[in-house]
Each structure stands twice: as structure tokens, then as C-alpha cells.
Scaffold this motif. Structure first.
Motif, PDB file in Angstrom:
ATOM      1  N   GLU A   1       1.036  -1.202   0.015  1.00  0.00           N
ATOM      2  CA  GLU A   1      -0.251  -0.015  -0.001  1.00  0.00           C
ATOM      3  C   GLU A   1       0.841   1.302  -0.091  1.00  0.00           C
ATOM      4  O   GLU A   1       0.373   2.269  -0.795  1.00  0.00           O
ATOM      5  N   VAL A   2       2.164   1.194   0.760  1.00  0.00           N
ATOM      6  CA  VAL A   2       2.800   2.461   0.586  1.00  0.00           C
ATOM      7  C   VAL A   2       3.477   2.590  -0.754  1.00  0.00           C
ATOM      8  O   VAL A   2       3.605   3.529  -1.220  1.00  0.00           O
ATOM      9  N   ARG A   3       3.753   1.464  -1.249  1.00  0.00           N
ATOM     10  CA  ARG A   3       4.615   1.407  -2.539  1.00  0.00           C
ATOM     11  C   ARG A   3       3.567   2.049  -3.698  1.00  0.00           C
ATOM     12  O   ARG A   3       4.050   2.850  -4.471  1.00  0.00           O
ATOM     13  N   ASP A   4       2.228   1.539  -3.672  1.00  0.00           N
ATOM     14  CA  ASP A   4       1.239   2.129  -4.366  1.00  0.00           C
ATOM     15  C   ASP A   4       1.241   3.448  -4.399  1.00  0.00           C
ATOM     16  O   ASP A   4       0.650   4.239  -5.342  1.00  0.00           O
ATOM     17  N   ARG A   5       1.041   4.089  -3.145  1.00  0.00           N
ATOM     18  CA  ARG A   5       1.066   5.585  -2.925  1.00  0.00           C
ATOM     19  C   ARG A   5       2.086   6.411  -3.425  1.00  0.00           C
ATOM     20  O   ARG A   5       1.765   7.545  -3.858  1.00  0.00           O
ATOM     21  N   ILE A   6       3.386   5.759  -3.743  1.00  0.00           N
ATOM     22  CA  ILE A   6       4.474   6.550  -4.304  1.00  0.00           C
ATOM     23  C   ILE A   6       4.614   6.193  -5.723  1.00  0.00           C
ATOM     24  O   ILE A   6       5.518   6.468  -6.335  1.00  0.00           O
ATOM     25  N   GLY A   7       3.634   5.093  -6.310  1.00  0.00           N
ATOM     26  CA  GLY A   7       3.868   4.998  -7.670  1.00  0.00           C
ATOM     27  C   GLY A   7       4.653   3.874  -8.068  1.00  0.00           C
ATOM     28  O   GLY A   7       5.103   3.713  -9.134  1.00  0.00           O
TER      29      GLY A   7
END
Length: 392
Positions: free
Chosen positions: A352-358
Motif C-alpha cells: 500500500e505504501v509502494r502504491d501510494r508513491i507510484g
């Protein structure tokens, strides 16, 4: 819209501003034009429409521990392919522009189904729509003169009318005077720049000279004594007959147009609810942008969410929601810090963190993890560092 409604609208002049013309003696307003032709108003409304059209539409379901996102054919239809003739972004921008500007607070869309399934949502151009009160209460929507019950259509409303709450009135009346002032300033500036009465040099000539009595003679004097064949060549003029003075012509700063235009632009931004820098006044401000997204954009998006939900969704636990967080202007450092702390406390997963920063997801990062010193409150006294030697 019937022909009678058209003439009524022309008579009222609502949502219109004056076109300024130069008759040679001054600038005046002989006619009217739409607010959509005003650059500042159009820019502000389209900025809102572009932002709303860029947000993902999510299908949500109420759950005992919180709402969850559902991904099925209905969510895909609304978020990716709501209309076969245009992209989802263009489709949503057309709806919002009708609601804010073209339809004076009203945007209407028809719904087509096939075998009980949603096939297409078609925005209707504002000039084809007329909304009339119905005897006994409620209202009827006319499209090309054909009546429709509101339950058969999607009707998005902005700024409800004080007499007919089901009908929007937009901001056309409020903006008319300000838009007229902006157009007046634009035409004044254009007329000033095109005016021939801006001499930079004045030559005083003895009126008794015969050559000065007619245009041909004055032109000959200029050619003989003032005009030069080469740059920097000195002038040779009779001292007893000529006197040359340099003057500073009237400028736009003397007319105070820039100050009045800035005030009017700020007024437009305040009425529509956009930051001043959107209409070309001032510099970009991150806090002002996030406040604009959290207030103006969110409110208009909620009107669309609620109308789509109550007309298209049958399941009482489902509803539609825009991802408003996708418009917030957060730098990468802030996002990494905030979501990194959430990950350390076990509130979000690594993916989820990785998705938020693309970034793309990776295996092994779908589990909630927590630092070893984060323990439940009722177990705080059982930490090993608090247990004395010999105690259990």
C-alpha cells in the motif's frame, strides 16, 4: 428548451455580459455574450471540471469494520467506460461544465440500459434542456421539447434556487457584473494599445509659417527638419521657428487598469471557490491548493456521488465515492514519512505504501507488520525489561 424559454432568457440577460465596441469616440456595450466566453470564469470552472474528471470513481460497500472497495463490472463501467462515444475523463468534464457554467447550475444526463444492465450515460447539452415546475409539486425535465420524469434521468444541481430547490441557478447572476468589468478592461486595453493618439515627441512650430497651414506642408516640414535617414543623425532645425519637447505618453499604469483587473480576478476566484493563482493572480501556494481541493472540489464531487448512487445503485450497502486524496498536493518526502509511520504501526501494508508513491507491488509485502516495541495497552506491564530478577 422551447422558443418561449429562449426569448425569456434573452430578455432577462442572465448569464450574459456585454461585448465592448469602439465607435471612435469611446468604448460601449451594444450587446451580450455568454459567461463561458470570459477567460477567467471559463478557466476557473474548467479547472474544477478537470480535477473532478481525473479522480477515480470507486464502488464502496458498508462493512462492520469499515467500508471496503468493490471491484466488479459495475465499478469498471463507471470508472472506465461510462459512455462508448468518449473517454471517462471527457464524459465527467462535460457533466461538470454543464453544471457549473453552460447549464447555469443544472446538468442532465440520460441513462441507457440493455437487458437490465447499464450500457451508457449520455450527458445532454445544456441548450436542449428546460426544467419546469409540475402542477401539484415536483418538476419535469424537457429535452428537445419531450417531457421526462426526474427519476428517469440523472440531474446534477449546483447552487439550488431559493424558490425551486430542485433546480440549480449556478453563479451567473453573481458573476455578471464582475465579468463585465473584466471585459471592459480588456477592451479598454486593446483600444488604448491601438489608439493613434500616443505621440512620444511634440514639435512646436511657429503658426505664421505658410507651410504649416496644410497637411502637405506639415509633412514636408517633418521630412526636411525632423526625419533622419540614418540612426543617430542629428536634427537641424531653425531655432527661432521650432521647439522640440519629449513627453511621456499616457500608459496603462496611469489608467489603473492592472489594479482593477487584479481585484476583479480575485473576486471571480472567491465566488467560484478557486485559488487566485488559477486565474492568473499571485503565486502558487500548496496550502491554498489543498484547501481548494478539500472544500470546493469535494463539495461538487459529493453532489455527483450522491446522484449517481441514488439513481444507479440498487444495493443499499453500496455507494460511489471519488478518491479525493488523489488530488492533494503532497511531496514525496511527506508521503513517505506519513505512510512509513503507518506501516511501522501496522495500519497499512508495504505494498500500500509502494502504491501510494507510484511503485509496483512486490511479493511478501502484503502482511501487516509492527515494530517489536508496539504491544497492546493491557500487556504493557509484561515487558521483559520491567520484570525484576526472580519475578515471574
Amino acid at each position: 428548451m422551447s422558443i418561449f424559454d429562449f426569448f425569456k432568457r434573452e430578455k432577462r440577460g442572465q448569464g450574459q455580459i456585454g461585448i465592448l465596441m469602439d465607435s471612435g469616440e469611446g468604448i460601449h456595450c451594444p450587446g451580450y455574450t455568454s459567461l463561458a466566453d470570459n477567460p477567467e470564469i471559463f478557466t476557473a470552472c474548467r479547472k474544477i471540471a478537470m480535477l473532478i474528471s481525473s479522480m477515480p470513481i470507486m464502488l464502496m460497500e458498508n462493512g462492520p469494520s469499515g467500508d471496503i472497495r468493490i471491484r466488479n463490472e459495475l465499478s469498471r463501467k463507471l470508472d472506465i467506460d461510462p459512455n462508448p462515444d468518449m473517454t471517462r475523463r471527457t464524459w465527467m468534464e462535460a457533466i461538470v461544465m454543464n453544471m457549473l457554467l453552460y447549464g447555469k447550475g443544472n446538468s442532465v444526463a440520460t441513462v441507457r440500459t440493455r437487458k437490465g444492465l447499464l450500457e451508457s450515460i449520455d450527458p445532454v447539452p445544456a441548450y436542449r434542456v428546460s426544467i419546469m415546475p409540475r402542477q401539484g409539486g415536483g418538476y419535469i425535465v424537457y429535452i428537445d421539447g419531450q417531457p421526462y420524469d426526474p427519476s428517469e434521468l440523472l440531474h446534477f444541481v449546483d447552487n439550488p434556487d431559493k424558490f425551486y430547490p430542485y433546480k440549480g441557478k449556478g453563479l451567473t447572476v453573481v458573476l455578471s457584473d464582475v465579468a463585465n468589468n473584466l471585459h471592459q478592461a480588456s477592451e479598454t486595453k486593446k483600444g488604448f494599445m491601438n489608439s493613434k493618439w500616443k505621440p512620444s515627441i511634440i514639435v512646436k512650430v511657429d503658426a505664421m509659417i505658410d507651410e504649416f497651414s496644410n497637411p502637405a506642408g506639415r509633412k514636408k516640414l517633418l521630412q526636411d527638419y525632423v526625419q533622419s535617414s540614418e540612426v543617430g543623425e542629428p536634427w537641424l532645425i531653425p531655432a527661432e521657428q521650432f521647439e522640440v519637447e519629449q513627453i511621456r505618453p499616457l500608459s496603462l499604469a496611469d489608467l489603473a487598469i492592472s489594479d482593477s483587473v487584479e481585484i476583479d480576478k480575485r473576486t471571480v476566484a472567491s465566488i467560484i471557490g478557486v485559488p487566485p493563482f488559477v486565474v492568473g493572480v499571485g503565486d502558487y501556494n500548496q496550502d491554498a491548493w489543498n484547501s481548494f481541493v478539500s472544500n470546493t472540489v469535494r463539495v461538487i464531487a459529493q453532489e455527483i456521488e450522491q446522484e449517481l448512487t441514488r439513481k444507479l445503485i440498487l444495493n443499499p450497502k453500496w455507494y460511489l465515492k471519488f478518491n479525493i486524496l488523489s488530488l492533494m498536493n503532497w511531496d514525496l518526502m511527506t508521503v513517505s514519512e506519513v505512510f512509513g509511520k503507518l506501516s511501522d504501526r501496522g495500519f497499512v501494508t508495504g505494498n500500500e505504501v509502494r502504491d501510494r508513491i507510484g511503485m509496483s507491488p512486490r511479493d511478501g509485502l502484503d502482511e501487516l507488520r509492527i515494530l517489536e516495541n508496539y504491544i497492546p495497552y493491557d500487556m504493557s506491564a509484561l515487558q521483559k525489561k520491567l520484570v525484576q530478577e526472580g519475578d515471574e
